[in-house]
Design a protein around this motif. Structure first.
Motif, PDB file in Angstrom:
ATOM      1  N   UNK A  16       0.813  -1.219   0.000  1.00  0.00           N
ATOM      2  CA  UNK A  16       0.000   0.000   0.000  1.00  0.00           C
ATOM      3  C   UNK A  16       0.849   1.273   0.000  1.00  0.00           C
ATOM      4  N   UNK A  17       2.034   1.211   0.595  1.00  0.00           N
ATOM      5  CA  UNK A  17       2.875   2.409   0.694  1.00  0.00           C
ATOM      6  C   UNK A  17       4.031   2.427  -0.303  1.00  0.00           C
ATOM      7  N   UNK A  18       4.043   1.488  -1.254  1.00  0.00           N
ATOM      8  CA  UNK A  18       5.125   1.446  -2.248  1.00  0.00           C
ATOM      9  C   UNK A  18       5.879   0.133  -2.211  1.00  0.00           C
ATOM     10  N   UNK A  19       7.133   0.163  -2.630  1.00  0.00           N
ATOM     11  CA  UNK A  19       7.953  -1.046  -2.695  1.00  0.00           C
ATOM     12  C   UNK A  19       8.226  -1.573  -1.289  1.00  0.00           C
ATOM     13  N   UNK A  20       7.963  -2.861  -1.082  1.00  0.00           N
ATOM     14  CA  UNK A  20       8.215  -3.476   0.225  1.00  0.00           C
ATOM     15  C   UNK A  20       9.348  -4.496   0.184  1.00  0.00           C
ATOM     16  N   UNK A  21       9.723  -4.954  -1.013  1.00  0.00           N
ATOM     17  CA  UNK A  21      10.805  -5.914  -1.108  1.00  0.00           C
ATOM     18  C   UNK A  21      10.961  -6.455  -2.513  1.00  0.00           C
ATOM     19  N   UNK A  22      11.909  -7.393  -2.659  1.00  0.00           N
ATOM     20  CA  UNK A  22      12.163  -8.018  -3.952  1.00  0.00           C
ATOM     21  C   UNK A  22      12.357  -9.516  -3.781  1.00  0.00           C
ATOM     22  N   UNK A  23      12.139 -10.228  -4.883  1.00  0.00           N
ATOM     23  CA  UNK A  23      12.468 -11.648  -4.959  1.00  0.00           C
ATOM     24  C   UNK A  23      13.332 -11.814  -6.203  1.00  0.00           C
ATOM     25  N   UNK A  24      14.513 -12.390  -6.027  1.00  0.00           N
ATOM     26  CA  UNK A  24      15.449 -12.595  -7.133  1.00  0.00           C
ATOM     27  C   UNK A  24      15.648 -14.090  -7.356  1.00  0.00           C
ATOM     28  N   UNK A  25      15.462 -14.527  -8.603  1.00  0.00           N
ATOM     29  CA  UNK A  25      15.667 -15.937  -8.977  1.00  0.00           C
ATOM     30  C   UNK A  25      17.126 -16.137  -9.334  1.00  0.00           C
ATOM     31  N   UNK A  26      17.708 -17.206  -8.777  1.00  0.00           N
ATOM     32  CA  UNK A  26      19.082 -17.565  -9.101  1.00  0.00           C
ATOM     33  C   UNK A  26      19.184 -19.082  -9.125  1.00  0.00           C
TER      34      UNK A  26
END
Length: 70
Positions: free
Chosen positions: A16-26
């Motif tokens: 709701x407030x913008x970017x909260x995190x990321x998930x990166x595939x490796x």
């Protein structure tokens, strides 16, 4: 002779407030990093588990974030 190409991808999680995190595939799996964190929260075997882990690191009661591949 054939070569194998590894696909590395990045998904950004929006709350709701913008970017909260990321998930990166490796090659190791799906690595969750919360916005503003100095280190990853963990690496998980599937995207669904990584999404759940990211959500569990958000503020209690937060809505499920929207994930967009970049």
């Amino acid at each position: 002779m054939s070569t194998t190409e590894t696909h590395h991808a990045l998904w950004v999680a929006y709350g709701a407030s913008g970017v909260v995190g990321t998930i990166r595939k490796s090659d190791e799996g799906y690595t969750v990093t919360m916005a503003g964190a100095d280190a990853a929260a963990g690496t998980y075997p599937t995207m669904e588990i990584a999404k759940g882990a990211l959500h569990s690191h958000m503020t209690p009661g937060s809505d499920w974030p929207q994930f967009r591949e970049h």
